[in-house]
Design an enzyme around this catalytic site. Structure first.
Site, short mmCIF file in Angstrom:
data_model
loop_
_atom_site.label_atom_id
_atom_site.label_comp_id
_atom_site.label_asym_id
_atom_site.label_seq_id
_atom_site.Cartn_x
_atom_site.Cartn_y
_atom_site.Cartn_z
N GLY A 10 0.91 -1.45 -0.20
CA GLY A 10 -0.02 -0.04 -0.08
C GLY A 10 0.73 1.31 -0.19
N MET A 11 0.13 2.41 -0.01
CA MET A 11 0.72 3.61 -0.23
C MET A 11 1.78 3.87 0.95
SD MET A 11 -0.85 7.49 -0.51
CE MET A 11 -2.06 7.14 0.60
N ASP A 36 -1.63 -12.62 4.95
CA ASP A 36 -2.88 -12.56 5.24
C ASP A 36 -2.93 -12.31 6.88
OD1 ASP A 36 -5.71 -12.36 5.79
OD2 ASP A 36 -6.15 -14.42 5.14
N ALA A 60 -4.60 -3.02 6.23
CA ALA A 60 -6.10 -2.42 6.71
C ALA A 60 -6.94 -2.62 5.67
CB ALA A 60 -5.84 -1.07 6.90
N TYR A 61 -8.26 -2.73 6.23
CA TYR A 61 -9.60 -2.64 5.22
C TYR A 61 -9.98 -0.93 5.25
CZ TYR A 61 -14.36 -3.40 3.38
OH TYR A 61 -15.62 -3.47 2.79
N TYR A 126 -16.23 1.86 9.64
CA TYR A 126 -14.68 1.77 9.40
C TYR A 126 -14.16 2.28 10.78
CZ TYR A 126 -10.35 3.71 7.97
OH TYR A 126 -8.98 3.91 7.76
N LYS A 130 -11.59 0.11 13.28
CA LYS A 130 -10.25 0.80 13.45
C LYS A 130 -9.96 1.01 15.14
CE LYS A 130 -7.26 1.56 10.90
NZ LYS A 130 -5.98 0.67 10.52
#
Length: 291
Positions: A10-11, A36, A60-61, A126, A130
């Site tokens: 990811g970023m 995973d 993360a989702y 979300y 978190k």
């Protein structure tokens, strides 16, 4: 030190790996295909086999709207996954930094930045998932973990608001951008530096919750105008509008600026202003966007 980065594709994960590599650290980055974080045997094996001093969880989702109708899956990734990682760290004597979000706060009736110890109150699925991850990490690994909340991230890699504005400037005469949500545009490379700085200090005297955003405040409209100005476009082509013009399944925080007091407590300076970071980041982002 040896580092293990989850969500390395990811970023932010990409930038963390890049920053640690630049510093000469021993770093292993595992993307979603390689690990995973919701699979207990795989998580334990990854920490056991790589023997990291510090695990940084960037997995993360992050589909904020989709989580409203898919909260169980979001909770699996954002809540259960971090718990598994923290348990593996406890079992194999590693420390952990877990990346979280401003969405753990309500974003309502606020005009000053949220301090790290402000009561949470998420209004979205979300945010709830978190927050569950934050609590899991602190429960499983007290004294050897840190929660790193960030917000409004943009960077060279992946889809983000700044890259989108650069692309739309070339294709549209005018843009309508929301002007009633206020937060802190944050360059992912700056956040990666904070993660690296904290990792070497993480322990009895430096653990708990930290806020990793650039300083200052802006609305999305103000950020878009700044992007236009820095790339030589007329900022008046950006027009203000309200959140009502862009209805979403998940409500966006009206105010989500974060305070940074914990950094000074451990002897590090406050993060730089978002405009300074954007000025440095834009040439790199434009170069990547044009390729």
């Amino acid at each position: 030190m040896r580092w293990l980065i989850t969500g390395a594709g990811g970023m932010l994960g990409h930038d963390v790996v890049e920053e640690l590599t630049r510093r000469g650290e021993d770093v292993v980055g595992l993307g979603r295909a390689a690990l995973d974080i919701t699979a207990p045997p795989a998580v334990d094996a990854a920490v056991r086999d790589h023997r990291p001093d510090v695990v940084v969880n960037c997995a993360a989702y992050t589909a904020v709207d989709d989580a409203e109708s898919d909260e169980a899956r979001a909770l699996e990734i954002n809540g259960d996954g971090p718990r598994l990682l923290a348990r593996a760290c406890a079992a194999h004597d590693a420390r952990m930094i877990h990346v979280s979000t401003d969405y753990v706060f309500s974003g309502e009736a606020r005009t000053t930045p949220y301090p790290e110890d402000h009561p949470t109150g998420p209004r979205t699925a979300y945010g709830r998932t978190k927050l569950a991850g934050e609590r899991a990490v602190l429960e499983e690994l007290p004294g050897a973990s840190a929660i790193m909340r960030t917000a409004w991230l943009y960077g060279v890699h992946g889809t983000n608001f700044v890259r989108t504005m650069i692309g739309l400037e070339a294709r549209r005469d005018t843009l309508d951008v929301v002007d009633d949500q206020r937060g802190q545009p944050s360059w992912s490379a700056d956040v990666a530096e904070r993660i690296a700085d904290l990792g070497v200090r993480l322990g009895p005297d430096a653990h708990g919750v930290f806020h990793a955003t650039n300083s200052g405040e802006a609305t999305w409209y103000e950020l878009a105008r700044e992007v236009f100005s820095l790339i030589g476009a007329d900022p008046d082509r950006v027009r203000p509008t309200s959140s009502a013009a862009f209805p979403r399944p998940a409500p966006r925080p009206a105010y989500s600026a974060l305070a940074h007091g914990r950094w000074q407590e451990i002897g590090l300076p406050l993060p730089r202003d978002w405009r300074s970071a954007l000025h440095e980041a834009l040439p790199r982002i434009r170069k990547e966007t044009s390729q």
